[in-house]
Write a protein that holds these residues in place. Structure first.
Motif, PDB file in Angstrom:
ATOM      1  N   ALA A 431       0.785 -27.615  51.792  1.00  0.00           N
ATOM      2  CA  ALA A 431      -1.033 -28.300  51.018  1.00  0.00           C
ATOM      3  C   ALA A 431      -2.347 -28.283  52.254  1.00  0.00           C
ATOM      4  N   GLN A 432      -2.319 -28.406  53.495  1.00  0.00           N
ATOM      5  CA  GLN A 432      -3.620 -28.114  54.200  1.00  0.00           C
ATOM      6  C   GLN A 432      -3.328 -27.151  55.157  1.00  0.00           C
ATOM      7  N   LEU A 435      -3.090 -21.277  51.475  1.00  0.00           N
ATOM      8  CA  LEU A 435      -3.962 -21.398  49.967  1.00  0.00           C
ATOM      9  C   LEU A 435      -2.995 -20.275  49.110  1.00  0.00           C
ATOM     10  N   PRO A 621      -1.603 -25.354  47.730  1.00  0.00           N
ATOM     11  CA  PRO A 621      -3.017 -25.348  46.804  1.00  0.00           C
ATOM     12  C   PRO A 621      -3.080 -23.567  46.058  1.00  0.00           C
ATOM     13  N   ARG A 622      -3.547 -23.393  45.255  1.00  0.00           N
ATOM     14  CA  ARG A 622      -3.508 -22.662  44.412  1.00  0.00           C
ATOM     15  C   ARG A 622      -5.010 -21.948  43.354  1.00  0.00           C
ATOM     16  N   SER A 623      -5.572 -20.728  43.492  1.00  0.00           N
ATOM     17  CA  SER A 623      -6.638 -20.432  43.059  1.00  0.00           C
ATOM     18  C   SER A 623      -6.630 -19.444  42.048  1.00  0.00           C
TER      19      SER A 623
END
Length: 639
Positions: A431-432, A435, A621-623
Motif C-alpha cells: 500500500a505504501q 502503485l 493501490p490502483r490507478s
C-alpha cells in the motif's frame, strides 16, 4: 530445538546471522514443513515475495533426521542455493550434515570424449581447436570436472558437445575411463550426502528413466522439496514425452564416420550409411520453413513432401542400424552406436504415428535442425502415482502457485491428491511501497497502434525515472525487437536487450548502470531479483496468455473441450494469471523498495476475467491515470 523458536527475534538464527529479520510467515511456513517432513505428508505452499521461503524449507530439513533432495527451477538458482544459502544455514544449524550438488551429465567433462576430441583434433576447425586447448589446460587442474568453471568459454561454446557426454553416447561401465569419471564421482558424493541439490530437469530426467545412476537417489530419500514448483507441470510433460532431433542423428552419423576413419577402416559400409543419413537429414530440414518456428506436427505431417522426407530419413536410419548390427562385438563404440541408432529408429517411427490420442505432437526448428516431440497432455496419473508409492514427504513451494487462493489448477495437473496447502502473503507494505497503473485510452493489444502507444508510455516513464531502472517485459520476441529498435532512436539511456548477451551478464550490467532500461521476454518474468533503485518501474506490454497456436496449448484446449470443460477457464486463464504474478513479482524485492507496475492491457479492467488477475496480484493501490504513476515515480527519493 523447536522450529518455531529458531525464527524468533532472540532465536538461534538471529544470534548467528547478523542480517536475520524475524518474519511470522516464515515461521509459519517452516513449522508446516517440519510437520510435513516428520509425518511424510504432501504440502503445497505459496510463499509470496519477501516471505523468506528458502530458509523456511532449509531449516526444518537440516534439523530433521531426513535425507532430502531440494530441486530448483534453474541451474543458476541451484548454484546460488548450494554455494550461498545452504552453507550459511548448515554451518549455523547442522555442521555435521553433508551436502552435495548434482547437475546433469552435460555439465561434467567426459574424459573419454575429451581424449577422442584430442586424437581427432586435426579434423576440427581452427576455432574449435583453440577452444580445445583451453579445455585441456583446465582439465589438468579441475577437481570436479564441472565445465561451469571454464570462465574463458561462452555458455554455448561449440567445443562443449565434443567434451561432454549424453545418455545416448555414454559408454557407462564399459568406458575405459569409468573409474575417473567426474559424473560417477558426483553421483557417488550425492548418494553419500544428507542433502542433495538438483534442478527440475535433472529430477524429471531420472523419474522418466531417461538417465541412469541418479535413479538410485530418489528411492533413498525421505523428503523432496521443490522450489519454483510452478514450473513442474510443463517440465514433467517434456520428460514424460518423447523427442528426436536431427542434431542427435547428425552427431551420431558424424561420430560413426570418425570411428570408421580411425578404428574400423575396413568397414566401408559404415561410412556409406552415415553419409546417406546425413544427406537425408539435410533434405529433411529443407521441407520446413527457413525461419525458426514451432508447429503442430499432426497437421504438418499431412504434406506429401514431408511424408517423403521423413520416410527417407527412416530408410537411411534403418540401413545404418543394419550395418551396425552386422558389426556387433568389434568395438565398444560401435556397439553403443547400434543401441543409439536402434533407439532413434524406434522413436522416429513412433513419432510418425500421430493418430494416437492423449498426446500433443509438435515440432520446433532452428536454422539448421528440427526436433519432433510427443508430449503427454496429462502427467497426473504418472506423477501422482509416483508420489503415492514413494512414502516420502513432498513439499512444493513457489511465489506463484494459486489463482487467488485456489490451488486446484496446480495440484490437479500433477495428480497431488493427499495434500495440505498454505498461502502466505508477502510481509511487504504494498500500500505504501507500490502503485499499479493500467493507463486509459490505450489501443487493444492486437491493434497496430499498440507498439507506438507502448513506446509513448515507456518514454514518459524514462523522462521522470531518471535515477532508477526500468524493466519492460514482453510476451513476444517480435514486439520486443520492434520496440527496442525504435526506443534506441528516442532515448540516450542505456538499453539492455535480451539476446545481445547472456542473461546473467545482462542483469549484472543493468544493475551496475543504476538507471538502465532492460527489455526482456519470458526468461525475465521470473527468477530475477533486482533490489533498490536499480529497478523502480516494471512495464508489462500485455496479459501473458500463451500464443493460441502454441502446439501443447492447442492440444490441452482441445482435450478440455472434449471432456466438456471450459478450456479458457481451465487451461488458458490459470496459466496466464500465474505468469502475470511472476512478472509483477519483479518489482518489490525488499522492505525498502519502492516502485510502479504498469500493465498496458485494457482487458485487465474491461473484461470479466480481469478481476481474477487483479485478485491474484499484491494489494497495492490502483490507478487508470498514467500521470499519477509518473508522479509516484518522480517523488521517489534515491536510496
Amino acid at each position: 530445538m523447536k522450529i518455531g523458536s529458531l525464527f524468533q527475534p532472540n532465536g538461534h538464527l538471529a544470534k548467528l546471522l547478523p542480517r536475520f529479520q524475524p518474519r511470522p510467515a516464515q515461521t509459519e511456513m517452516a513449522t508446516a514443513i517440519a510437520t510435513a517432513i516428520a509425518e511424510r505428508k504432501q504440502l503445497v505452499v505459496e510463499a509470496q515475495t519477501g516471505t523468506g521461503k528458502t530458509f523456511a524449507y532449509l531449516a526444518p530439513l537440516l534439523l530433521s533426521g531426513a535425507k532430502g533432495i531440494i530441486s530448483t527451477g534453474t541451474k543458476a538458482l541451484q548454484e546460488q542455493l548450494y554455494h550461498r544459502d545452504l552453507p550459511l544455514l548448515r554451518d549455523a544449524l547442522a555442521p555435521e550434515k553433508v551436502v552435495a550438488l548434482l547437475k546433469g551429465r552435460a555439465n561434467y567433462l567426459c574424459i573419454h570424449r575429451l581424449g577422442q576430441a584430442v586424437a581427432h583434433r586435426c579434423e576440427l576447425s581452427a576455432h574449435l581447436q583453440q577452444q580445445l586447448v583451453e579445455v585441456r589446460r583446465w582439465a589438468q587442474r579441475t577437481d570436479n570436472g564441472d565445465i561451469g568453471e571454464i570462465n574463458i568459454l561462452q555458455e554455448d561454446a561449440e567445443v562443449l558437445p565434443q567434451i561432454t557426454s549424453t545418455v545416448d553416447n555414454c559408454l557407462g561401465r564399459d568406458c575405459p575411463d569409468y573409474d575417473q569419471c567426474y559424473l560417477v564421482k558426483a553421483r557417488k558424493n550425492a548418494l553419500e550426502a544428507d542433502v542433495i541439490v538438483v534442478n527440475h530437469h535433472l529430477f524429471f530426467a531420472d523419474m522418466a528413466l531417461k538417465d541412469t545412476g541418479f535413479g538410485e537417489l530418489i528411492p533413498a530419500v525421505d523428503s523432496v522439496i521443490f522450489d519454483e514448483a510452478h514450473q513442474l507441470p510443463d517440465i514433467a510433460s517434456q520428460y514424460f514425452g518423447e523427442a528426436v532431433s536431427s542434431r542427435q542423428l547428425q552427431e551420431l552419423a558424424q561420430e560413426l564416420k570418425v570411428l570408421y576413419l580411425t578404428e574400423v577402416k575396413d568397414l566401408r559400409q559404415l561410412d556409406k550409411a552415415a553419409d546417406k543419413l546425413l544427406s537425408s537429414l539435410r533434405d529433411w530440414r529443407l521441407v520446413f520453413a527457413a525461419d525458426p518456428q514451432r508447429g503442430n506436427w499432426r497437421d504438418y505431417r499431412k504434406r506429401p513432401e514431408v511424408v517423403a522426407a521423413a520416410e527417407l530419413v527412416a530408410e537411411h536410419l534403418k540401413f545404418l542400424v543394419d550395418v551396425l548390427k552386422n558389426a556387433l562385438g568389434r568395438h565398444t563404440d560401435l556397439d553403443n552406436g547400434y543401441e543409439r541408432a536402434s533407439n532413434f529408429l524406434h522413436k522416429w517411427q513412433q513419432l510418425q504415428d500421430t493418430e494416437r490420442t492423449g498426446f500433443s505432437f509438435w515440432f520446433e526448428t532452428t536454422p539448421r535442425h528440427i526436433t519432433l516431440h510427443q508430449t503427454p497432455l496429462d502427467v497426473a496419473d504418472k506423477f501422482g502415482g509416483y508420489l503415492k508409492a514413494s512414502g516420502s514427504s513432498w513439499i512444493f513451494t513457489s511465489a506463484t502457485l494459486a489463482v487467488g487462493t485456489d490451488f486446484s489448477h496446480f495440484v490437479q495437473q500433477l495428480g497431488i491428491d493427499a495434500w495440505e496447502t498454505l498461502c502466505l502473503e508477502s510481509p511487504f507494505d504494498y500500500a505504501q511501497q507500490a502503485l499499479l497503473c493500467v493507463p486509459r485510452y490505450l489501443p487493444q493489444p492486437h491493434e497496430a497502434q499498440m507498439a507506438d502507444a507502448l513506446l509513448q508510455v515507456i518514454t514518459e516513464v524514462l523522462a521522470v525515472n531518471q535515477t532508477g531502472g526500468t524493466f519492460v517485459l514482453f510476451t513476444s520476441h517480435r514486439m520486443l525487437q520492434r520496440v527496442a529498435a525504435q526506443l534506441e532512436l528516442l532515448t540516450e539511456r542505456e538499453l539492455f536487450v535480451q539476446g545481445r548477451t547472456s542473461k546473467r551478464e545482462l542483469l549484472e550490467q543493468f544493475v551496475a548502470a543504476g538507471n538502465g532500461v532492460l527489455l526482456g521476454t519470458a526468461s525475465f518474468w521470473e527468477g530475477v531479483d533486482v533490489q533498490g533503485d536499480a529497478l523502480r518501474c516494471v512495464i508489462i506490454d500485455k496479459l501473458p496468455f500463451a500464443a493460441p497456436d502454441e502446439p501443447l496449448l492447442q492440444a490441452r484446449v482441445e482435450d478440455a473441450r472434449m471432456r466438456g470443460l471450459d478450456p479458457f477457464a481451465q487451461v488458458q486463464l490459470p496459466q496466464a494469471v500465474i505468469s502475470l504474478k511472476q512478472g509483477a513479482g519483479r518489482l518489490i524485492r525488499d522492505r525498502d523498495d519502492r516502485g510502479v507496475l504498469i500493465v498496458c492491457d485494457q482487458r485487465l479492467v474491461t473484461k470479466p476475467y480481469g478481476g481474477t488477475f487483479l485478485a491474484s496480484l499484491p494489494a497495492m493501490p490502483r490507478s487508470r491515470d498514467l500521470q499519477q504513476a509518473l508522479a509516484f515515480l518522480d517523488h521517489l527519493e534515491p536510496q
